[in-house]
Design a protein around this motif. Structure first.
Motif, PDB file in Angstrom:
ATOM      1  N   ALA A   1      38.976  39.527  24.018  1.00 48.21           N
ATOM      2  CA  ALA A   1      40.361  38.827  23.409  1.00 48.21           C
ATOM      3  C   ALA A   1      40.245  37.168  23.267  1.00 48.21           C
ATOM      4  N   GLY A   2      38.935  36.788  23.801  1.00 45.14           N
ATOM      5  CA  GLY A   2      38.574  35.141  23.788  1.00 45.14           C
ATOM      6  C   GLY A   2      39.334  34.508  24.928  1.00 45.14           C
ATOM      7  N   ASP A   3      39.861  35.153  25.931  1.00 48.06           N
ATOM      8  CA  ASP A   3      40.031  34.642  27.158  1.00 48.06           C
ATOM      9  C   ASP A   3      39.227  34.696  28.360  1.00 48.06           C
ATOM     10  N   GLU A   4      39.352  34.155  29.533  1.00 45.17           N
ATOM     11  CA  GLU A   4      38.678  34.254  30.917  1.00 45.17           C
ATOM     12  C   GLU A   4      39.514  34.307  31.770  1.00 45.17           C
ATOM     13  N   PRO A   5      39.069  35.282  32.771  1.00 48.17           N
ATOM     14  CA  PRO A   5      39.806  35.480  33.864  1.00 48.17           C
ATOM     15  C   PRO A   5      40.126  33.861  34.628  1.00 48.17           C
ATOM     16  N   ALA A   6      41.292  34.113  35.308  1.00 47.24           N
ATOM     17  CA  ALA A   6      42.016  32.685  35.647  1.00 47.24           C
ATOM     18  C   ALA A   6      41.440  32.406  37.093  1.00 47.24           C
ATOM     19  N   GLU A   7      41.206  33.338  37.781  1.00 41.94           N
ATOM     20  CA  GLU A   7      40.918  33.172  39.189  1.00 41.94           C
ATOM     21  C   GLU A   7      39.453  33.737  39.399  1.00 41.94           C
ATOM     22  N   THR A   8      38.275  32.849  39.745  1.00 37.63           N
ATOM     23  CA  THR A   8      36.985  33.244  40.127  1.00 37.63           C
ATOM     24  C   THR A   8      36.555  32.447  41.365  1.00 37.63           C
ATOM     25  N   GLU A   9      35.838  33.016  41.993  1.00 40.14           N
ATOM     26  CA  GLU A   9      34.803  32.207  43.037  1.00 40.14           C
ATOM     27  C   GLU A   9      33.271  32.105  42.424  1.00 40.14           C
ATOM     28  N   ALA A  10      33.003  30.775  42.828  1.00 35.98           N
ATOM     29  CA  ALA A  10      31.386  30.715  42.328  1.00 35.98           C
ATOM     30  C   ALA A  10      30.503  31.167  43.419  1.00 35.98           C
ATOM     31  N   LEU A  11      29.775  32.142  43.202  1.00 32.06           N
ATOM     32  CA  LEU A  11      28.567  32.479  44.043  1.00 32.06           C
ATOM     33  C   LEU A  11      27.352  32.009  43.590  1.00 32.06           C
ATOM     34  N   ASP A  12      26.494  31.377  44.462  1.00 31.52           N
ATOM     35  CA  ASP A  12      25.284  30.998  44.110  1.00 31.52           C
ATOM     36  C   ASP A  12      24.213  32.023  44.374  1.00 31.52           C
TER      37      ASP A  12
ATOM     38  N   PRO B   1      30.321  32.710  38.159  1.00 34.33           N
ATOM     39  CA  PRO B   1      31.905  33.146  38.292  1.00 34.33           C
ATOM     40  C   PRO B   1      31.901  34.429  38.813  1.00 34.33           C
ATOM     41  N   SER B   2      32.666  34.723  39.871  1.00 35.32           N
ATOM     42  CA  SER B   2      32.595  35.832  40.578  1.00 35.32           C
ATOM     43  C   SER B   2      34.109  36.291  40.701  1.00 35.32           C
ATOM     44  N   ILE B   3      34.331  37.706  40.537  1.00 36.52           N
ATOM     45  CA  ILE B   3      35.449  38.271  40.963  1.00 36.52           C
ATOM     46  C   ILE B   3      35.318  39.183  42.002  1.00 36.52           C
ATOM     47  N   LEU B   4      36.131  38.943  43.213  1.00 32.84           N
ATOM     48  CA  LEU B   4      35.808  39.829  44.439  1.00 32.84           C
ATOM     49  C   LEU B   4      37.026  40.807  44.870  1.00 32.84           C
ATOM     50  N   LEU B   5      36.867  41.586  45.296  1.00 34.34           N
ATOM     51  CA  LEU B   5      37.954  42.716  45.497  1.00 34.34           C
ATOM     52  C   LEU B   5      37.812  42.832  47.048  1.00 34.34           C
ATOM     53  N   ASP B   6      39.019  43.088  47.585  1.00 35.65           N
ATOM     54  CA  ASP B   6      39.005  43.415  49.239  1.00 35.65           C
ATOM     55  C   ASP B   6      38.579  44.780  49.582  1.00 35.65           C
ATOM     56  N   PRO B   7      37.530  44.800  50.547  1.00 35.62           N
ATOM     57  CA  PRO B   7      37.505  46.140  51.076  1.00 35.62           C
ATOM     58  C   PRO B   7      38.271  46.527  52.057  1.00 35.62           C
TER      59      PRO B   7
ATOM     60  N   ALA C   1      42.209  42.359  45.671  1.00 35.96           N
ATOM     61  CA  ALA C   1      42.072  43.421  44.703  1.00 35.96           C
ATOM     62  C   ALA C   1      43.352  43.515  43.702  1.00 35.96           C
ATOM     63  N   VAL C   2      43.144  43.408  42.289  1.00 32.10           N
ATOM     64  CA  VAL C   2      44.195  43.573  41.296  1.00 32.10           C
ATOM     65  C   VAL C   2      43.699  44.444  40.584  1.00 32.10           C
ATOM     66  N   ALA C   3      44.722  45.312  40.100  1.00 30.55           N
ATOM     67  CA  ALA C   3      44.366  46.201  38.744  1.00 30.55           C
ATOM     68  C   ALA C   3      43.956  45.426  37.511  1.00 30.55           C
ATOM     69  N   GLY C   4      44.654  44.280  37.252  1.00 26.63           N
ATOM     70  CA  GLY C   4      44.363  43.442  36.075  1.00 26.63           C
ATOM     71  C   GLY C   4      43.968  42.393  36.185  1.00 26.63           C
ATOM     72  N   LEU C   5      43.362  41.672  35.253  1.00 21.88           N
ATOM     73  CA  LEU C   5      43.030  40.289  35.547  1.00 21.88           C
ATOM     74  C   LEU C   5      43.757  39.274  34.885  1.00 21.88           C
ATOM     75  N   VAL C   6      44.383  38.185  35.560  1.00 19.60           N
ATOM     76  CA  VAL C   6      45.264  37.132  34.988  1.00 19.60           C
ATOM     77  C   VAL C   6      44.421  36.284  33.942  1.00 19.60           C
ATOM     78  N   LEU C   7      44.924  36.393  32.627  1.00 20.18           N
ATOM     79  CA  LEU C   7      44.376  35.621  31.659  1.00 20.18           C
ATOM     80  C   LEU C   7      44.569  34.316  31.535  1.00 20.18           C
ATOM     81  N   ALA C   8      43.414  33.306  31.169  1.00 21.73           N
ATOM     82  CA  ALA C   8      43.496  32.038  30.943  1.00 21.73           C
ATOM     83  C   ALA C   8      43.035  31.494  29.567  1.00 21.73           C
ATOM     84  N   GLY C   9      42.792  30.262  29.629  1.00 23.38           N
ATOM     85  CA  GLY C   9      42.308  29.792  28.197  1.00 23.38           C
ATOM     86  C   GLY C   9      40.775  30.297  27.745  1.00 23.38           C
ATOM     87  N   CYS C  10      40.896  30.130  26.381  1.00 18.94           N
ATOM     88  CA  CYS C  10      39.701  30.567  25.768  1.00 18.94           C
ATOM     89  C   CYS C  10      38.405  29.934  26.329  1.00 18.94           C
ATOM     90  N   GLY C  11      37.144  30.531  26.358  1.00 14.90           N
ATOM     91  CA  GLY C  11      35.774  29.890  26.759  1.00 14.90           C
ATOM     92  C   GLY C  11      34.913  29.384  25.735  1.00 14.90           C
TER      93      GLY C  11
END
Length: 363
Positions: free
Chosen positions: A315-326, A333-339, A13-23
């Motif tokens: 801002a035209g960016d995408e989160p750098a780290e995601t998991e793909a959930l079916d 593309p999924s952002i999962l935080l730690d319980p 879990a992070v308070a802010g998302l790391v930014l990557a390139g434009c989608g």
């Protein structure tokens, strides 16, 4: 992007998302939608007001989106016909010019028409807390790792049984799962059973009723009265002649309190009962030595990260780290935080910076 099915490894879990390139484009989720205005109208569709966490989320979305420069439109589905209410609310958000819609689904399988309309309108859709099923028209999913929630619940049940009833050779338990219209319910249950099933198989745990599949253990609507009625029936049918129930797997705090009330009404010794959501009354119960555990999924953090995701996309960016959930139709593309598991032992530490819960843990 790493692909995985529902559950397994949580991201930190992070308070802010790391930014990557434009989608570019929008095909099967997460590849960017239309350009989002700096002062965009952001729809937030939430399933009900029955959980204090949904109410808190709504308030946080209003304040946080306004602070980020957006125009929030937060709606709750009503209790009488939540699915139809939410469908209509989402349709209204589309018609009223929402550029992003965040959806905590009342029913994760009943929004395909609205999602197609949103896609056709170029609207970014974020599935919040519950993964919407069988639709490719989801751009992102953000939640706590719900499989890990179940793993923690199963682990806590075993630890509580050892702590309270360590002198028993076999522990009698019952299993509860969530509402069948919530895609999170089987994820919680599967995570818990990954821990509990081996102990059932080797005889350490005995499900006295024999009800071990998710259909038999389901609690329609996540309603406390449904859980209490089922627990009443389980006690009457299996524990009325002196057999002791040592523990109960409960998927959330509301149901945990109902299960404990049923056991108390029947004059049984307090069983080890798990929970989730860090509800105020359950934290009080944990500190009093009744409910054994809950799960901290800090709504403040989840809402903040969702708003940060909206700002990142704007801002035209995408989160750098995601998991793909079916979700049955696409890899979302999924952002999962730690319980975090919470018991009486660590409650003060976990809730130290929570103004509502910290006072409940003081000596």
């Amino acid at each position: 992007m790493k692909k995985k099915l529902l559950g397994a490894i949580a991201l930190s879990a992070v308070a802010g998302l790391v930014l990557a390139g434009c989608g570019t484009g929008r095909d099967g989720g997460g590849d960017g939608a239309e350009e989002i205005s700096e002062d965009a109208r952001i729809g937030v569709a939430l399933p009900d007001r029955t959980s204090e966490n949904w109410v808190l989320a709504g308030d946080l979305f209003v304040d946080g989106l306004e602070e980020a420069g957006f125009e929030p439109d937060v709606q709750y589905a009503g209790s009488n016909n939540p699915v139809q209410d939410q469908q209509q609310q989402i349709e209204a958000m589309i018609q009223n010019g929402a550029e992003v819609i965040v959806i905590g689904a009342a029913d994760t399988a009943q929004l395909s028409t609205q999602l197609q309309t949103a896609k056709d309108a170029g609207i970014t859709v974020i599935s919040y807390d519950r993964l919407i099923e069988n639709s490719e028209n989801i751009d992102y999913y953000i939640a706590f790792d719900n499989y890990e929630v179940g793993v923690l619940q199963g682990t806590a049940l075993l630890e509580g049984l050892e702590e309270r009833f360590g002198d028993e050779d076999t522990w009698n338990i019952e299993l509860f799962s969530g509402s069948p219209d919530d895609s999170n319910a089987p994820v919680f249950f599967d995570g818990a059973m990954s821990v509990l099933q081996p102990k059932i198989d080797d005889g350490t745990l005995n499900v006295v009723s024999g009800q071990t599949d998710i259909a038999a253990t389901a609690t329609q609507g996540w309603l406390a009265e449904n859980a209490q009625e089922r627990m009443d029936n389980l006690i009457q049918g299996n524990y009325s002649s002196g057999t002791e129930v040592h523990g109960v797997l409960s998927p959330n705090d509301t149901l945990a309190r109902a299960i404990l009330a049923s056991a108390s009404d029947a004059g049984l010794e307090t069983p080890v009962v798990t929970g989730q959501d860090s509800e105020v009354e359950s934290v009080r119960s944990i500190m009093a030595g009744d409910q054994y555990s809950t799960i901290s999924k800090d709504t403040r953090l989840l809402v903040a990260d969702t708003i940060e995701l909206v700002s990142t996309l704007q801002a035209g960016d995408e989160p750098a780290e995601t998991e793909a959930l079916d979700n049955g139709a696409a890899d979302i593309p999924s952002i999962l935080l730690d319980p975090v598991i919470v018991t009486q032992e660590n409650a003060a530490e976990v809730y130290a910076d929570d103004p509502n819960l910290a006072p409940l843990t003081e000596d």
